[in-house]
Design an enzyme around this catalytic site. Structure first.
Site, mmCIF file in Angstrom:
data_model
loop_
_atom_site.group_PDB
_atom_site.id
_atom_site.type_symbol
_atom_site.label_atom_id
_atom_site.label_comp_id
_atom_site.label_asym_id
_atom_site.label_seq_id
_atom_site.Cartn_x
_atom_site.Cartn_y
_atom_site.Cartn_z
ATOM 1 N N CYS A 2 -22.200 -21.264 3.196
ATOM 2 C CA CYS A 2 -23.263 -20.283 3.002
ATOM 3 C C CYS A 2 -24.610 -20.989 3.160
ATOM 4 C CB CYS A 2 -23.253 -19.599 1.646
ATOM 5 S SG CYS A 2 -21.799 -18.593 1.347
ATOM 6 N N ARG A 27 -23.128 -23.185 8.361
ATOM 7 C CA ARG A 27 -22.669 -23.218 6.970
ATOM 8 C C ARG A 27 -21.818 -22.002 6.610
ATOM 9 N NH1 ARG A 27 -26.040 -26.954 4.142
ATOM 10 N NH2 ARG A 27 -25.269 -26.091 2.208
ATOM 11 N N TRP A 72 -20.061 -17.552 4.059
ATOM 12 C CA TRP A 72 -18.680 -17.997 4.192
ATOM 13 C C TRP A 72 -17.987 -17.457 2.943
ATOM 14 C CZ3 TRP A 72 -15.326 -21.134 1.335
ATOM 15 C CH2 TRP A 72 -14.156 -21.540 2.008
ATOM 16 N N ASN A 96 -25.737 -19.039 -2.836
ATOM 17 C CA ASN A 96 -24.737 -19.939 -2.275
ATOM 18 C C ASN A 96 -24.101 -20.690 -3.432
ATOM 19 O OD1 ASN A 96 -23.296 -21.964 -0.914
ATOM 20 N ND2 ASN A 96 -25.115 -23.243 -0.719
ATOM 21 N N GLY A 97 -22.781 -20.692 -3.481
ATOM 22 C CA GLY A 97 -22.089 -21.396 -4.566
ATOM 23 C C GLY A 97 -20.951 -20.531 -5.070
ATOM 24 N N GLU A 461 -6.652 -37.631 12.561
ATOM 25 C CA GLU A 461 -7.931 -37.023 12.946
ATOM 26 C C GLU A 461 -7.740 -36.137 14.190
ATOM 27 O OE1 GLU A 461 -10.689 -36.266 11.993
ATOM 28 O OE2 GLU A 461 -11.952 -36.023 13.756
ATOM 29 N N LYS A 465 -8.423 -32.087 14.285
ATOM 30 C CA LYS A 465 -9.418 -31.523 15.202
ATOM 31 C C LYS A 465 -8.784 -30.456 16.082
ATOM 32 C CE LYS A 465 -12.338 -32.833 14.145
ATOM 33 N NZ LYS A 465 -13.289 -33.626 13.378
ATOM 34 N N GLU A 468 -8.068 -27.333 14.038
ATOM 35 C CA GLU A 468 -9.307 -26.706 13.602
ATOM 36 C C GLU A 468 -9.974 -25.877 14.703
ATOM 37 O OE1 GLU A 468 -12.063 -29.758 12.556
ATOM 38 O OE2 GLU A 468 -13.460 -28.390 11.594
ATOM 39 N N HIS A 484 12.431 -39.932 10.752
ATOM 40 C CA HIS A 484 12.866 -39.619 9.382
ATOM 41 C C HIS A 484 12.699 -38.137 9.068
ATOM 42 C CE1 HIS A 484 13.554 -43.810 8.535
ATOM 43 N NE2 HIS A 484 12.358 -44.094 9.042
ATOM 44 N N LYS A 585 -19.291 -25.551 7.766
ATOM 45 C CA LYS A 585 -19.629 -26.951 7.519
ATOM 46 C C LYS A 585 -20.204 -27.077 6.114
ATOM 47 C CE LYS A 585 -21.359 -30.565 10.508
ATOM 48 N NZ LYS A 585 -20.078 -30.970 11.076
HETATM 49 C C1 F6R Z 1 -13.334 -31.480 10.346
HETATM 50 C C2 F6R Z 1 -14.447 -31.442 9.423
HETATM 51 C C3 F6R Z 1 -14.161 -31.400 7.974
HETATM 52 C C4 F6R Z 1 -15.161 -32.284 7.214
HETATM 53 C C5 F6R Z 1 -14.940 -32.141 5.701
HETATM 54 C C6 F6R Z 1 -15.837 -33.073 4.913
HETATM 55 O O1 F6R Z 1 -13.762 -31.545 11.668
HETATM 56 O O2 F6R Z 1 -15.581 -31.434 9.836
HETATM 57 O O3 F6R Z 1 -12.847 -31.759 7.707
HETATM 58 O O4 F6R Z 1 -14.968 -33.601 7.625
HETATM 59 O O5 F6R Z 1 -15.188 -30.826 5.320
HETATM 60 O O6 F6R Z 1 -17.183 -32.821 5.150
HETATM 61 P P1 F6R Z 1 -18.281 -33.879 4.769
HETATM 62 O O7 F6R Z 1 -18.103 -35.050 5.647
HETATM 63 O O8 F6R Z 1 -19.585 -33.180 4.971
HETATM 64 O O9 F6R Z 1 -18.047 -34.238 3.339
#
Ligand code: F6R
Length: 590
Positions: A2, A27, A72, A96-97, A461, A465, A468, A484, A585
């Site tokens: 948010c 966000r 969000w 936000n929160g 990773e 990705k 996601e 396994h 994010k």
């Molecule tokens: C994946 C991604 C998330 C962030 C996670 C932590 O591509 O971006 O998994 O890595 O939400 O976010 P930060 O680094 O801001 O704590």
């Protein structure tokens, strides 16, 4: 998670708020809304969908005060009704929160006659402020937030009063200072190019924002002074340039991220050295991609410094009653520095007597206020929800931290190897053609990323990705563990992507390739180890060749490869890699 923005001033609040919301959209983007005041009258516009949905309703709006929100969803599905702002009486609020005690507050407010329209937790804030309002909006906000448990960055306006009252607790909020105009927002990029001076509100602060000035109070409404700082977000860096998506643009910025992070480390090296003296155990923590960087940090510390190290997701770490002991250091890794679990893990570590090192891209974030030492990741603003250049910056920073812990001079031979990496990352970004492999992934039922040791850390990773941004199921797995259990999933509809950057372990991972291929699975190999392609040329369907480099630094190029595969697959499937569904994010809620 948010984004909120407020504006009071000489320009049209509708324009400023809309542009700010566009900048904050990473966000959250399931719904958006705003409230505008002109001549003491408030107009609310809110809609399900992305911020641009609001544009058509703003054409004829002009206002001198405005507050906006991009959501969000946490409580209540994305819809027009659940979009912010929320109103009660003459009060209108964006938040936000998460208000953790909202059910009991709501029940009590309803029994006192309040009429709730939405399913959100946030609406209770509007009703509480309305209930406490006795002629002074600031006092009403101060009283209302005392009732809230959880986290909030909120802004309230009241019809007829030319001011915004903002409050924060455990959710980020900044104030921006202009000339004849003032601002309030979740982060600095929202104000890039329109406001050069900002201050970061602290937990419990309440700010009154008008066109003419800003007053900041503590929770008891005593005036407090907060430092005024330059806005670090530069507007030119926020555009797409000639890239179709931020994800690609930010992948192309990986070389600078590594180079600038290396440069920035010199400024903190001495402080880190003294903070880490006597450390005999290291815990790395973070969430998502930052946790994947933690997995690499652990390997660096154990290999270079021979000090026991662990890596754990922050959400697990903070609830397992961890033991710190004398000599423990906790590295909290976070792009945003605002991720709720990582921030709380750092707070817990500090309370437990551990040294806390923040490794972050956001130098004014909450994490930096808790840490003993802040190691900067100089990736620049990252807009795409999927982290790319911040991850490679984190890996570079952790490499230097581990050298420091090992007592090695960062200008020594290992440090010099890192100096070569920006050029090799550039080569990787420019030369890797992930198109054909992406096509295979796009039609696969499942995609598995496999590797050993440091390659395993990059495999997880790669898998995250791809999931996601393309929504294709899969897993990142240690290559040795395949037999396994996971091997049962392998058939002609699956793709297994092997990462091989360590010559010493290549033969072992090649065995896993054979195991997949002999079960009819498709295989691709990402490697820079001599001989691997030759040995597997009749087995694997695809090869991606990485620039040659030291095995410890290989994540800086292999991550580029897996992130590019994810990007190309998403685009091929028509997904928006910058705004994956259900995500946002900066996860400031639990
Ligand atoms: C994946 C991604 C998330 C962030 C996670 C932590 O591509 O971006 O998994 O890595 O939400 O976010 P930060 O680094 O801001 O704590």
């Amino acid at each position: 998670m948010c984004g909120i923005i407020g504006y009071a001033g000489k320009n049209n609040a509708a324009d400023v708020v809309y542009k700010g919301l566009k900048r904050l959209e990473y966000r959250g983007y399931d719904s958006a809304g705003a409230a505008f005041m002109l001549g003491g009258k408030i107009t609310v516009i809110k809609k399900e969908g992305k911020v641009e949905t609001l544009a058509q309703y703003l054409n004829n709006v002009s206002a001198d005060i405005g507050i906006g929100h991009t959501r969000w969803a946490t409580h209540g599905k994305p819809s027009d009704i659940n979009a912010h702002p929320h109103s009660a009486g003459a009060i209108t609020v964006v938040h936000n929160g998460i208000i953790e005690n909202y059910s009991e507050l709501k029940e009590r407010l309803i029994s006192d006659g309040a009429d709730f329209l939405s399913d959100t937790d946030s609406e209770v804030a509007a009703h509480l402020i309305n209930e406490f309002y006795k002629g002074d909006l600031t006092a009403a906000v101060a009283q209302a937030v005392k009732m809230l448990k959880g986290s909030y960055a909120l802004m309230a306006i009241r019809a007829g009063e030319s001011k915004i009252v903002a409050a924060r607790y455990k959710s980020p909020l900044i104030v921006g200072y202009g000339n004849g105009e003032n601002f309030c927002a979740s982060d600095e990029p929202a104000l890039a190019g329109i406001c050069e001076k900002v201050c970061v509100l602290e937990d419990g602060d309440i700010a009154e924002i008008t066109a003419d000035g800003v007053n900041i109070y503590n929770g008891n409404l005593q005036l407090v002074i907060r430092s005024v700082l330059p806005n670090l977000a530069v507007s030119e860096s926020l555009g797409l340039g000639d890239c179709p998506h931020y994800m690609l643009k930010e992948l192309r910025e990986v070389p600078q991220s590594v180079q600038f992070t290396h440069k920035a480390f010199y400024g903190v090296e001495e402080k880190l050295k003294s903070a880490l003296s006597g450390v005999n155990r290291v815990i790395f923590t973070g969430c998502g991609t930052a946790y994947h960087a933690a997995l690499i940090g652990k390997r660096y510390v154990e290999s270079f410094a021979r000090i026991p190290a662990e890596a754990e997701t922050a959400g697990e770490f903070r609830y397992k009653n961890p033991v710190f002991g004398a000599g423990a250091a906790v590295f909290a890794i976070s792009q945003s520095g605002e991720t709720a679990d990582t921030v709380e893990a750092a707070r817990l570590a500090k309370a437990g007597g551990a040294k806390v090192v923040a490794v972050t891209n956001c130098l004014r974030s909450e994490l930096t206020r808790i840490a003993d030492v802040v190691v900067p990741v100089a990736a620049g603003v990252e807009i795409c929800v999927a982290a790319t250049k911040s991850y490679t910056g984190q890996v570079a920073a952790l490499y230097l931290c581990a050298l420091t812990l090992a007592g090695e001079d960062i200008g020594g031979w290992r440090g010099k190897l890192l100096l070569k990496m920006p050029e090799l990352c550039k080569k990787a970004v420019e030369s890797i053609d992930a198109g054909a492999l992406a096509q295979l992934c796009a039609s696969a039922r499942g995609v598995y990323f496999l590797g050993r040791d440091i390659d395993y850390a990059v495999a997880v990773e790669g898998s995250l990705k791809l999931k996601e941004v393309s929504y294709i199921a899969g897993e990142g797995y240690p290559a040795g563990e395949l037999k396994h259990g996971t091997l049962a999933l392998i058939d002609g509809k699956t793709v297994s992507i092997f990462i091989i950057t360590d010559g010493g372990l290549a033969g072992k991972t090649e065995n896993a390739v054979e195991q997949v291929v002999s079960r009819g699975g498709k295989a691709a190999v990402i490697t820079n180890v001599d001989g691997v392609e030759e040995r597997l040329k009749d087995k694997a369907d695809y090869f991606i060749k990485l620039p040659e480099c030291d095995k410890y630094l290989s994540p800086l190029v292999s991550a580029v490869a897996v992130q590019l595969i994810a990007y190309r697959t998403a685009v091929m499937l028509g997904r928006d890699p910058d705004k994956p569904r259900n995500l946002a994010k900066s996860v400031t809620v639990e």
